[in-house]
Design an enzyme around this catalytic site. Structure first.
Site, PDB file in Angstrom:
ATOM      1  N   TYR A  79     -52.938  35.845 -21.513  1.00  0.00           N
ATOM      2  CA  TYR A  79     -51.781  35.445 -22.313  1.00  0.00           C
ATOM      3  C   TYR A  79     -50.739  36.563 -22.338  1.00  0.00           C
ATOM      4  CZ  TYR A  79     -48.954  34.238 -26.391  1.00  0.00           C
ATOM      5  OH  TYR A  79     -47.907  33.971 -27.246  1.00  0.00           O
ATOM      6  N   ALA A  80     -51.180  37.794 -22.603  1.00  0.00           N
ATOM      7  CA  ALA A  80     -50.250  38.918 -22.636  1.00  0.00           C
ATOM      8  C   ALA A  80     -49.553  39.080 -21.290  1.00  0.00           C
ATOM      9  CB  ALA A  80     -50.984  40.193 -23.021  1.00  0.00           C
ATOM     10  N   SER A  94     -43.255  36.683 -25.977  1.00  0.00           N
ATOM     11  CA  SER A  94     -44.036  37.162 -27.123  1.00  0.00           C
ATOM     12  C   SER A  94     -44.007  38.680 -27.108  1.00  0.00           C
ATOM     13  CB  SER A  94     -45.491  36.671 -27.017  1.00  0.00           C
ATOM     14  OG  SER A  94     -46.325  37.333 -27.955  1.00  0.00           O
TER      15      SER A  94
END
Length: 252
Positions: A156-157, A142
């Site tokens: 998440y990052a 991402s």
């Protein structure tokens, strides 16, 4: 053009959203696709729909947060098909959590699937590919892993940054076995989650849209097309890269 004719591909997290689009795109390109997901009903339904169109696809349950489940799926896919040419590590989870509210349980849930699960799925199929003459691995990361400000949470990052770095290390170590490893980094993508954001925060949604160079968001098919490119021989000299599919939101 059947870019993956006579190839077998495994796509994790393939029951819905981006994973479903990837599975469909690879099947349309001629691949025999093994769809895996924890959602048995949706995964089996999609595999049946693809098979109903004359495409080669079937479903295999796998919990990407459970190493035993990953190992069992890997062994079963190899046993059934003899050779796996492509792995797309798409399975992942997240939810909106402010950094001050992120718990150890939240952290472990996300990292267990997005980082630990991704790595050991990649490792298992890489061992097989190394023994059978090579292959292509595409990890879905991402732009959150490259520092995009709009992200669901810190864990998440971090997991997506790990996916990018692990792809680079794997590419370096596995190249001598004929295995290419790359990452695709989606930006905001037109899924049910993005539609929900638009309804909940139209001004914020428009501000994010205005940041893109092309003035639009990607579709799951856009992500799938990038995956197909990296999975096919069109990218035979590309490895260790992380390609953004974000309509010009970031320039890294």
């Amino acid at each position: 053009m059947m870019l993956l004719e006579n190839k077998t591909a495994v796509v994790t997290g393939a029951a819905a959203g981006i994973g479903a689009a990837i599975a469909q795109r690879l099947a349309e390109a001629g691949a025999n696709v093994v769809l895996t997901d924890v959602d048995t009903a949706k995964g089996a339904e999609l595999a049946a729909a693809l098979a109903g169109r004359g495409l080669r696809a079937h479903f295999m349950r796998c919990d990407a947060g459970d190493l035993q489940s990953i190992a069992a799926m890997t062994a079963e896919a190899i046993a059934q098909h003899g050779r796996i040419d492509v792995l797309v590590n798409n399975a992942g989870v997240t939810r909106k959590i402010p950094i001050l509210d992120l718990t150890p349980e939240d952290w472990d849930w996300i990292q267990g699937i997005n980082t630990r699960g991704l790595f050991f799925c990649m490792q298992g199929f890489a061992r097989h590919m190394a023994a059978t003459g090579g292959g292509a691995i595409v990890n879905i990361a991402s732009i959150a892993g490259k520092g995009a400000k709009a992200t669901s949470n810190a864990s998440y990052a971090a997991s997506k940054a790990a996916a990018i770095v692990m792809s680079r290390v794997a590419a370096n170590e596995l190249g001598r076995h004929g295995i290419r490893v790359n990452a695709v980094c989606p930006g905001a993508t037109r899924t049910a989650l993005l539609d929900e954001l638009e309804r909940a925060n139209p001004k914020g949604f428009q501000a994010m849209l205005d940041e893109t160079a092309l003035g639009r968001f990607a579709t799951p098919r856009d992500i799938a097309d990038a995956v197909l490119f990296l999975a096919s021989d069109l990218s035979s000299s590309i490895t260790g890269q992380s390609i953004n599919v974000d309509n010009g939101l970031m320039w890294d």
